[in-house]
Design a protein around this motif. Sequence first.
Motif, PDB file in Angstrom:
ATOM      1  N   LYS A 109       5.338   1.746   1.628  1.00 22.11           N
ATOM      2  CA  LYS A 109       4.084   1.021   1.804  1.00 22.11           C
ATOM      3  C   LYS A 109       3.858   0.581   3.246  1.00 22.11           C
ATOM      4  O   LYS A 109       2.723   0.655   3.760  1.00 22.11           O
TER       5      LYS A 109
ATOM      6  N   TRP B 262       3.361  10.556  -2.491  1.00 21.74           N
ATOM      7  CA  TRP B 262       4.796  10.425  -2.265  1.00 21.74           C
ATOM      8  C   TRP B 262       5.604  11.040  -3.408  1.00 21.74           C
ATOM      9  O   TRP B 262       5.328  10.796  -4.583  1.00 21.74           O
TER      10      TRP B 262
ATOM     11  N   GLU C   3      10.495   1.487  -1.901  1.00 23.65           N
ATOM     12  CA  GLU C   3       9.084   1.252  -2.213  1.00 23.65           C
ATOM     13  C   GLU C   3       8.395   0.475  -1.089  1.00 23.65           C
ATOM     14  O   GLU C   3       7.253   0.767  -0.709  1.00 23.65           O
TER      15      GLU C   3
END
Length: 305
Positions: free
Chosen positions: A181, A105, A177
């Motif tokens: 995920k 990423w 974040e």
Amino acid sequence: MSKYEKKDSFEKYGFRIVRGILNPEEIIEIRKKIDEVYLKSEKKYFKYSNRYLLSDAFLENKELSFIYQQIMFNEKVVSSLKEALGNDMTYFSDINLQRNMFGGWHTDVDSEKRSPYLLDDNYRFAKCAMLLQDNTKEFGGFVDVLPKSHVHYKNLLKVNRNPIKIFKQVYSGLLLELKIKFFPFTVPAKAGDLVFFDYRLLHSATKPRAIENWKNIPSDRTKYMFYWNSCHNDMVDTFLKHSQFRSILHDNNEESFFTVYLANCYPDDYPQDFVDSAKKSQVNIASLDKGQSEIFKKIQQQYID
């Protein structure tokens, strides 16, 4: 038509899919040509452990020159990019082809940090990608993205002293974040499609789940990605300065991405068919002047020697 294929998708979601630039026969022929060049193992062209083909290969090797003719100056490609970036559009000659590369990423502006133009409401800079295979969760083939993350990234870059705004920035960062995920979006692009995305968009290579090691990818699923950069002409000078900075500080004899394209002065160092196509398509080509390009030619020669 999906929402990611509509004209406003680039601005709204940070990327746009343009279907069917290449037909199946063209894709097979292009992959065959690339395989032939790869198997020759020409170190002059393939960098980074034979997984990276830089712009000098396309400008010097007639076996590959047809690729930029069929892709970069394709009428549908040019018109789609002008719709997003404006008629005063510029191509950078940092064209490259990646073979079975699967990065993590990131955004493509990470190295530019807080460059003021990244916060400009009129920022128009795109990474252009031509797929030569479908993007699937089994074998990869392109990227996963966080739609709209280009807007979040812009907000995160702003310097704030207001405690409430600082809290919102921290919250926004943590939210990104979590989305990375748990909610990555695999771009549903297929072989022959063009996808271009905002340089600030968070993205990662779609990792192949059907195999444990990319070296075991079947030959007919080899990931070949053809990339180049494009922007509104107002962004050119800033990015050229950044490219010079990256060339001097980070390029080396194994990976000389910036040095190679900076060494080419337009139109003098370009094949005539490239120049003619650019003029016909009314596309500007970013370039240093002849004197500046000579400096990077000397640096490039040092890497070769």
